[in-house]
Design a protein around this motif. Structure first.
Motif, PDB file in Angstrom:
ATOM      1  N   VAL A 266       1.035  -1.083   0.060  1.00 38.15           N
ATOM      2  CA  VAL A 266      -0.020   0.118  -0.106  1.00 38.15           C
ATOM      3  C   VAL A 266       0.941   1.312   0.226  1.00 38.15           C
ATOM      4  O   VAL A 266       1.771   1.555   0.806  1.00 38.15           O
ATOM      5  CB  VAL A 266      -0.852   0.092   1.256  1.00 38.15           C
ATOM      6  CG1 VAL A 266      -1.693   1.160   1.042  1.00 38.15           C
ATOM      7  CG2 VAL A 266      -1.859  -1.151   1.258  1.00 38.15           C
ATOM      8  N   ASP A 267       0.888   2.044  -1.116  1.00 42.35           N
ATOM      9  CA  ASP A 267       1.362   3.178  -1.096  1.00 42.35           C
ATOM     10  C   ASP A 267       0.850   4.524  -1.756  1.00 42.35           C
ATOM     11  O   ASP A 267       0.416   4.395  -2.803  1.00 42.35           O
ATOM     12  CB  ASP A 267       2.752   3.048  -2.071  1.00 42.35           C
ATOM     13  CG  ASP A 267       3.754   4.115  -2.007  1.00 42.35           C
ATOM     14  OD1 ASP A 267       3.354   5.146  -1.690  1.00 42.35           O
ATOM     15  OD2 ASP A 267       5.076   3.785  -2.130  1.00 42.35           O
ATOM     16  N   PRO A 268       0.373   5.408  -0.971  1.00 46.56           N
ATOM     17  CA  PRO A 268      -0.310   6.501  -1.559  1.00 46.56           C
ATOM     18  C   PRO A 268       0.477   7.271  -2.616  1.00 46.56           C
ATOM     19  O   PRO A 268      -0.289   7.938  -3.404  1.00 46.56           O
ATOM     20  CB  PRO A 268      -0.587   7.432  -0.237  1.00 46.56           C
ATOM     21  CG  PRO A 268       0.409   6.972   0.481  1.00 46.56           C
ATOM     22  CD  PRO A 268       0.782   5.568   0.400  1.00 46.56           C
ATOM     23  N   GLU A 269       1.760   7.264  -2.645  1.00 42.29           N
ATOM     24  CA  GLU A 269       2.479   8.106  -3.604  1.00 42.29           C
ATOM     25  C   GLU A 269       2.621   7.372  -5.069  1.00 42.29           C
ATOM     26  O   GLU A 269       3.269   7.787  -5.765  1.00 42.29           O
ATOM     27  CB  GLU A 269       4.083   8.471  -3.029  1.00 42.29           C
ATOM     28  CG  GLU A 269       3.787   9.123  -1.805  1.00 42.29           C
ATOM     29  CD  GLU A 269       3.125  10.524  -1.749  1.00 42.29           C
ATOM     30  OE1 GLU A 269       3.187  10.956  -3.043  1.00 42.29           O
ATOM     31  OE2 GLU A 269       2.225  10.796  -1.207  1.00 42.29           O
ATOM     32  N   VAL A 270       2.187   6.045  -5.093  1.00 44.17           N
ATOM     33  CA  VAL A 270       2.277   5.372  -6.297  1.00 44.17           C
ATOM     34  C   VAL A 270       0.853   4.980  -6.556  1.00 44.17           C
ATOM     35  O   VAL A 270       0.429   4.224  -6.143  1.00 44.17           O
ATOM     36  CB  VAL A 270       3.156   3.963  -6.225  1.00 44.17           C
ATOM     37  CG1 VAL A 270       3.317   3.183  -7.314  1.00 44.17           C
ATOM     38  CG2 VAL A 270       4.612   4.201  -5.652  1.00 44.17           C
ATOM     39  N   SER A 271       0.637   5.881  -7.951  1.00 40.46           N
ATOM     40  CA  SER A 271      -0.710   5.526  -8.386  1.00 40.46           C
ATOM     41  C   SER A 271      -0.826   4.222  -9.038  1.00 40.46           C
ATOM     42  O   SER A 271       0.163   3.876  -9.829  1.00 40.46           O
ATOM     43  CB  SER A 271      -1.240   6.652  -9.283  1.00 40.46           C
ATOM     44  OG  SER A 271      -1.435   7.900  -8.515  1.00 40.46           O
ATOM     45  N   HIS A 272      -2.250   3.739  -9.114  1.00 39.38           N
ATOM     46  CA  HIS A 272      -2.517   2.668 -10.029  1.00 39.38           C
ATOM     47  C   HIS A 272      -2.591   3.345 -11.315  1.00 39.38           C
ATOM     48  O   HIS A 272      -3.027   4.644 -11.456  1.00 39.38           O
ATOM     49  CB  HIS A 272      -3.769   2.147  -9.549  1.00 39.38           C
ATOM     50  CG  HIS A 272      -4.061   0.960 -10.538  1.00 39.38           C
ATOM     51  ND1 HIS A 272      -4.716   1.008 -11.590  1.00 39.38           N
ATOM     52  CD2 HIS A 272      -4.022  -0.553 -10.093  1.00 39.38           C
ATOM     53  CE1 HIS A 272      -4.947  -0.269 -12.390  1.00 39.38           C
ATOM     54  NE2 HIS A 272      -4.773  -1.007 -11.293  1.00 39.38           N
ATOM     55  N   PRO A 273      -2.223   2.772 -12.369  1.00 42.99           N
ATOM     56  CA  PRO A 273      -2.256   3.233 -13.708  1.00 42.99           C
ATOM     57  C   PRO A 273      -3.607   3.893 -13.800  1.00 42.99           C
ATOM     58  O   PRO A 273      -3.529   4.869 -14.793  1.00 42.99           O
ATOM     59  CB  PRO A 273      -1.886   2.276 -14.813  1.00 42.99           C
ATOM     60  CG  PRO A 273      -1.050   1.103 -13.953  1.00 42.99           C
ATOM     61  CD  PRO A 273      -1.572   1.124 -12.509  1.00 42.99           C
ATOM     62  N   ARG A 274      -4.547   3.541 -13.336  1.00 40.26           N
ATOM     63  CA  ARG A 274      -6.012   4.146 -13.891  1.00 40.26           C
ATOM     64  C   ARG A 274      -6.530   4.845 -12.701  1.00 40.26           C
ATOM     65  O   ARG A 274      -7.736   5.370 -12.644  1.00 40.26           O
ATOM     66  CB  ARG A 274      -7.013   2.971 -14.324  1.00 40.26           C
ATOM     67  CG  ARG A 274      -6.591   2.342 -15.576  1.00 40.26           C
ATOM     68  CD  ARG A 274      -7.545   1.048 -15.854  1.00 40.26           C
ATOM     69  NE  ARG A 274      -7.304  -0.185 -15.348  1.00 40.26           N
ATOM     70  CZ  ARG A 274      -8.033  -0.841 -14.773  1.00 40.26           C
ATOM     71  NH1 ARG A 274      -9.443  -0.638 -14.704  1.00 40.26           N
ATOM     72  NH2 ARG A 274      -7.692  -2.245 -14.182  1.00 40.26           N
ATOM     73  N   TRP A 275      -5.917   4.921 -11.693  1.00 41.00           N
ATOM     74  CA  TRP A 275      -6.729   5.900 -10.460  1.00 41.00           C
ATOM     75  C   TRP A 275      -5.705   6.188  -9.314  1.00 41.00           C
ATOM     76  O   TRP A 275      -4.429   5.441  -9.355  1.00 41.00           O
ATOM     77  CB  TRP A 275      -7.694   5.199  -9.750  1.00 41.00           C
ATOM     78  CG  TRP A 275      -7.641   3.597  -9.259  1.00 41.00           C
ATOM     79  CD1 TRP A 275      -6.972   3.459  -8.234  1.00 41.00           C
ATOM     80  CD2 TRP A 275      -7.777   2.439  -9.780  1.00 41.00           C
ATOM     81  NE1 TRP A 275      -6.819   1.870  -8.194  1.00 41.00           N
ATOM     82  CE2 TRP A 275      -7.483   1.751  -8.951  1.00 41.00           C
ATOM     83  CE3 TRP A 275      -8.641   2.215 -10.908  1.00 41.00           C
ATOM     84  CZ2 TRP A 275      -7.582   0.065  -9.381  1.00 41.00           C
ATOM     85  CZ3 TRP A 275      -8.892   0.826 -11.495  1.00 41.00           C
ATOM     86  CH2 TRP A 275      -8.245  -0.265 -10.447  1.00 41.00           C
ATOM     87  N   SER A 276      -5.765   7.164  -8.512  1.00 44.19           N
ATOM     88  CA  SER A 276      -4.891   7.483  -7.502  1.00 44.19           C
ATOM     89  C   SER A 276      -5.019   6.288  -6.285  1.00 44.19           C
ATOM     90  O   SER A 276      -6.148   5.896  -6.012  1.00 44.19           O
ATOM     91  CB  SER A 276      -5.140   9.030  -7.153  1.00 44.19           C
ATOM     92  OG  SER A 276      -4.480   9.201  -5.970  1.00 44.19           O
TER      93      SER A 276
END
Length: 314
Positions: A266-276
């Protein structure tokens, strides 16, 4: 590695109890698995009074309110039963969890199989209240009942070649309707941890939740819970565990490596390619909350990932 009580103060984080210490030829062989676990939990009811699953819990100084049981058991991803969140609860009645055997093999002294009930007789059950964060950007707080994975690893006695642990879900199209006709994924489902991650005291093999045996839709009778990783790492209905020398490919990593990495942290600074991933929706509540790095467990586990590139969806 930190000792158990050094992770977080026990009164804030967990209630550890020796629920089960039964040998061969005792209640273990006389009761069905679910009945056994239910009986043990009932016998230990007084021990649980310190931590009521419907009240607020403290973790790292922050109060955590447990998600209502009816929500946590009816809003699930378990693609072996269907594509929708309600499918597991509606269709999981087909899953027969007793008898249940777990095959242990790979880089260990000697491969073996162990029944679920025999396994329960060899471990110490604990209640752990963990955040649960899905890669889809929703979250819950769940009181699990289970045992530290490292207890099973110690039973398996891996050799010096063992560097990874792979878990496999039962493959049985008669019980899992999506395995046979419209496979969304390459079943059976597989997940992998590094051995050091697997040995951490936070890593749990859950057999229950809300002081009850796991319901089928939540991964009965045995599922993995790694609280600092996205939920897809928490493989359900495990029936094989392998110790491996070389890093294998996990199911979602194989399905879509651009979106799902091996580590799944879990990492808030690394977005999924389709969402934050900067915020999450708490199921059962309104609005969004900020996502915490490693789901709030960074002080215990971030040392595992020093030097890795966080931008690569690890």
């Amino acid at each position: 590695m930190k000792q158990d009580l050094e992770i977080t103060p026990e009164k804030f984080f967990k209630v550890r109890r020796r629920f089960l210490k039964l040998g061969a030829g005792t209640l273990v062989s006389a009761l069905m698995a679910d009945n056994l676990l239910a009986a043990v939990l009932k016998e230990q009811e007084l021990e649980f009074k310190e931590m009521n699953a419907q009240e607020a819990f403290a973790l790292n100084g922050e109060l955590l309110e447990a998600t209502k049981e009816e929500i946590a058991t009816s809003y699930n991803n378990f693609y072996e039963f269907g594509f929708f969140k309600t499918d597991p609860k509606n269709k999981a009645h087909s899953l027969k969890t007793s008898p249940w055997d777990i095959r242990i093999e790979g880089e260990i002294e000697e491969p073996f199989s162990i029944s679920y009930t025999d396994l329960l007789s060899k471990v110490h059950l604990v209640e752990r209240v963990y955040r649960f964060r899905c890669v889809e950007a929703w979250s819950m707080v769940i009181p699990w009942v289970g045992f530290e994975l490292r207890e099973l690893i110690e039973l398996a006695r891996p050799n010096a070649n063992a560097k990874y642990v792979r878990f496999t879900t039962l493959y049985d199209p008669k019980q899992f309707p999506m395995q046979g006709i419209m496979q969304l994924l390459d079943f059976p489902y597989k997940e992998v941890l590094r051995l050091d991650e697997a040995m951490h005291p936070l890593t749990l093999l859950a057999v229950g939740m809300y002081k009850k045996p796991l319901p089928p839709q939540n991964g009965a009778p045995l599922r993995l819970v790694v609280p600092w990783k996205y939920g897809y790492k928490s493989i359900k209905s495990i029936n094989k565990i392998e110790f491996l020398k070389d890093k294998p490919i996990s199911t979602w990593e194989a399905e879509n490596p651009k979106e799902y990495g091996f580590y799944g942290n879990v990492d808030p600074e690394v977005s999924h390619p389709r969402w934050s991933q900067k915020s999450e929706r708490v199921i059962g509540k309104r609005g969004q909350i900020a996502t915490l790095y490693l789901n709030g467990y960074a002080s215990e586990v971030e040392h595992f990932y020093q030097g890795l590139d966080r931008t690569k969806l690890y």
